[in-house]
Design an enzyme around this catalytic site. Structure first.
Site, short mmCIF file in Angstrom:
data_model
loop_
_atom_site.label_atom_id
_atom_site.label_comp_id
_atom_site.label_asym_id
_atom_site.label_seq_id
_atom_site.Cartn_x
_atom_site.Cartn_y
_atom_site.Cartn_z
CE LYS A 191 10.66 13.60 -5.21
NZ LYS A 191 10.72 13.98 -3.78
CD GLU A 267 1.24 0.10 -4.34
OE1 GLU A 267 0.16 0.31 -3.76
OE2 GLU A 267 1.55 -1.00 -4.81
CD GLU A 398 -5.26 9.41 1.10
OE1 GLU A 398 -4.68 10.26 0.41
OE2 GLU A 398 -4.72 8.38 1.50
P1 NAD Z 1 2.52 13.42 -2.46
O1 NAD Z 1 1.84 12.84 -3.64
O2 NAD Z 1 2.33 14.85 -2.18
O3 NAD Z 1 4.10 13.21 -2.60
C1 NAD Z 1 4.66 11.93 -2.84
C2 NAD Z 1 6.02 12.12 -3.48
O4 NAD Z 1 5.85 12.76 -4.72
C3 NAD Z 1 6.99 12.98 -2.67
O5 NAD Z 1 8.28 12.45 -2.84
C4 NAD Z 1 6.87 14.33 -3.34
O6 NAD Z 1 8.04 15.12 -3.19
C5 NAD Z 1 6.69 13.91 -4.78
N1 NAD Z 1 6.03 14.89 -5.63
C6 NAD Z 1 5.15 15.86 -5.27
N2 NAD Z 1 4.77 16.55 -6.36
C7 NAD Z 1 5.41 16.01 -7.42
C8 NAD Z 1 5.43 16.27 -8.81
N3 NAD Z 1 4.70 17.23 -9.35
N4 NAD Z 1 6.21 15.49 -9.59
C9 NAD Z 1 6.94 14.52 -9.05
N5 NAD Z 1 6.97 14.21 -7.77
C10 NAD Z 1 6.21 14.95 -6.95
O7 NAD Z 1 2.12 12.48 -1.24
P2 NAD Z 1 2.57 12.62 0.28
O8 NAD Z 1 1.83 13.75 0.89
O9 NAD Z 1 4.06 12.58 0.38
O10 NAD Z 1 2.05 11.22 0.86
C11 NAD Z 1 0.74 11.01 1.23
C12 NAD Z 1 -0.01 10.33 0.12
O11 NAD Z 1 0.63 9.13 -0.23
C13 NAD Z 1 -1.41 9.93 0.55
O12 NAD Z 1 -2.30 10.20 -0.49
C14 NAD Z 1 -1.29 8.43 0.77
O13 NAD Z 1 -2.48 7.71 0.65
C15 NAD Z 1 -0.30 8.06 -0.27
N6 NAD Z 1 0.35 6.79 0.07
C16 NAD Z 1 0.01 5.69 -0.66
C17 NAD Z 1 0.57 4.47 -0.34
C18 NAD Z 1 0.22 3.23 -1.10
O14 NAD Z 1 0.95 2.27 -0.97
N7 NAD Z 1 -0.85 3.21 -1.87
C19 NAD Z 1 1.49 4.39 0.70
C20 NAD Z 1 1.82 5.53 1.41
C21 NAD Z 1 1.24 6.75 1.06
#
Ligand code: NAD
Length: 494
Positions: A191, A267, A398
């Site tokens: 997803k 992650e 962040e």
């Molecule tokens: P996010 O947590 O908002 O979303 C990540 C994913 O989760 C998306 O696919 C989103 O649609 C899904 N999602 C959102 N709410 C959900 C829920 N309630 N249930 C299931 N899935 C849900 O993060 P983002 O804004 O897409 O990405 C940025 C974040 O990702 C930052 O915090 C960044 O540090 C982190 N990140 C971490 C790594 C790592 O390797 N540690 C790498 C890249 C990004």
């Protein structure tokens, strides 16, 4: 709207772009979501709609799990050599079509084309690396200490995996999971983030062309990720969740996964300190700082979020960094000259703006940037702040944007304490000419990854991941593939 008709793809793209917006990719077929709803995909550089993708609901998600579960026994029993060859083909096709893939990433994510090219190369490497890992998942055999029996340990594919990825690396965050999962013999439902689904769909078509059997990789997009994911995680056929995203969503998913005691690799967010000691080579520190801060315009989990610079080099560092930040070309991602593209959404810009205002309100000074521009596109300028106090929100959250908050420090002990004063522990950067000191300090920093005298830490051959609330488990290296296996132990009297 059809992304294939976008002027960026005039001539041949080599990608099946028609399929990107055809529907969900389930069991090797493209099909509309049952509810026939669609989600717009917006170009952050221009705010225009690039395409609409299918919006999956619960019944679609169940069908995706059905397809993954049906394909699981066949893929698990496929010879490792064959799996390896298919993964290698995925690497080759991604590399052949790197230019078009980079354009697609740049369009839907907004990142500068040069960053998108870097991402494609990084993303493809996960297939090359895991093609090599697929034939080296080695178990072990030993004699029980009491001598009565042998202990045989084999690593088995864990089963059907749900993969959830963020928007900041639309290709690499997916391949960093799919490649090791497939190498281990697992099938997956991916997803991708709602903001950047086109790359995931274009890659799904490419995997099929590379020989990945139907049902081994399924891709669904949804505007209701909470409900759809909860349903998949509750399905007893699903054995693994691998998530990349924010710590906030990660916590919610860990709670969901606890209901079925699901194996989880997480992650999550970062808050990387970048430490420059007086004895650092200034050019190396500036070069590293620019990469650590400005790759992807600061939209990286590993992005330097807090700059700690020792007093003896502080003024020179601030002046040199400001000069480089001011010189960056900000613009539409797809333009070859652009060095800093837009942020992903208007909401992301508003958050950065709030963080900057909060820091300034608490005494920080703006050296360059710091103002949200008017006009189309979700832009925020490269910004340098100095004297950012420890209680500013951006010291704890962040920033996820092109803002470098710098503060001065005096002693090693002080900077270690300040660097560790966070719930996160993903990456850290240290600049010093004394390698002994660098290694000593790197052992005292609470982070899963430390870059010493360089601004880039990610490597498909290295274990990527965080400590504290930055996550659980590792991706890449030989650790990555083991996350998708379970050891099976057999006791046998011989
Ligand atoms: P996010 O947590 O908002 O979303 C990540 C994913 O989760 C998306 O696919 C989103 O649609 C899904 N999602 C959102 N709410 C959900 C829920 N309630 N249930 C299931 N899935 C849900 O993060 P983002 O804004 O897409 O990405 C940025 C974040 O990702 C930052 O915090 C960044 O540090 C982190 N990140 C971490 C790594 C790592 O390797 N540690 C790498 C890249 C990004």
């Amino acid at each position: 709207m059809n992304i294939a008709a976008h002027p960026a793809f005039r001539g041949t793209s080599g990608l099946d772009l028609e399929s990107c917006s055809k529907g969900l990719f389930i069991g090797g077929q493209w099909r509309e979501a049952h509810a026939k709803r669609r989600i717009p995909v917006v170009d952050p550089s221009t705010e225009t709609v690039l395409a609409h993708v299918a919006d999956a609901s619960l019944s679609d998600a169940t069908e995706a799990v059905d397809a993954a579960a049906t394909a699981a026994p066949g893929w698990a029993s496929t010879a490792p050599r064959r799996r390896s060859e298919i993964l290698r083909r995925c690497f080759e096709l991604m590399t052949e079509r790197a230019d078009s893939l980079a354009k697609l990433i740049s369009l839907e994510n907004g990142k500068a084309l040069r960053d998108a090219r870097g991402e494609v190369a990084y993303a493809a490497e996960f297939f090359r690396w895991n093609a090599e890992e697929a034939v080296r998942i080695v178990g072990d055999i030993s004699i029980a200490p009491a001598g009565a029996n042998r202990i045989i340990v084999e690593y088995q594919p864990i089963g059907v995996c749900v993969l959830i990825t963020p928007w900041n690396f639309p290709a690499a965050m997916a391949t960093r999971k799919i490649a090791p999962a497939l190498a281990a013999g697992c099938t997956v439902v991916l997803k991708p983030a709602t903001e950047t689904p086109l790359t995931a769909y274009a890659l799904a078509a490419l995997y099929k062309e590379a020989g990945v059997p139907d049902g081994v990789v399924n891709v669904i997009t949804t505007s209701t990720p909470g409900q759809v994911t909860a349903a998949m995680l509750a399905d007893p056929r699903v054995r693994k969740l691998s998530f990349t995203g924010s710590t906030t969503v990660g916590r919610t998913l860990l709670a969901e996964a606890s209901k079925t005691v699901l194996s989880c690799s997480m992650e999550l967010g970062g808050n990387a300190p970048l430490i420059v000691f007086d004895d650092a080579d200034l050019d190396t520190a500036i070069e590293g700082a620019m990469v650590a801060k400005m790759r992807n315009a600061g939209e990286a989990c590993t992005a330097a979020n807090r700059f700690y610079v020792q007093s003896g080099i502080y003024d020179r560092f601030v002046a040199a960094l400001t000069k480089r930040m001011e010189a960056l070309t900000v613009g539409v991602g797809i333009s070859p000259e652009t060095e800093c593209g837009p942020m992903i959404t208007a909401r992301a810009v508003a958050k950065i703006d709030e963080l900057v205002k909060d820091a300034v309100g608490r005494g920080a000074k703006v050296v360059c940037g710091g103002n949200k521009p008017a006009g189309a596109g979700f832009f925020y300028p490269p910004t340098v702040l100095v004297d950012v106090p420890g209680d500013a929100d951006m010291a704890h959250e962040e920033i996820f944007g092109p803002v470098a908050p710098i503060t001065k420090f005096e002693t090693e002990e002080e900077v270690i304490a300040r660097a560790n004063h966070t719930e996160y522990g993903l990456a850290a950067y240290i600049f010093t000419s004394d390698i002994g000191r660098g290694l000593k300090v790197s052992r005292q920093i609470e982070a899963g990854m430390v870059a010493l005298n360089r601004g880039l830490v990610s490597d498909p051959a290295a274990p990527f991941g965080g400590v504290k609330q930055s996550g659980l488990g590792r991706e890449g290296g030989s650790h990555g593939v083991l996350e998708f296996t379970e050891p099976r132990y057999v006791a046998v009297t011989l």
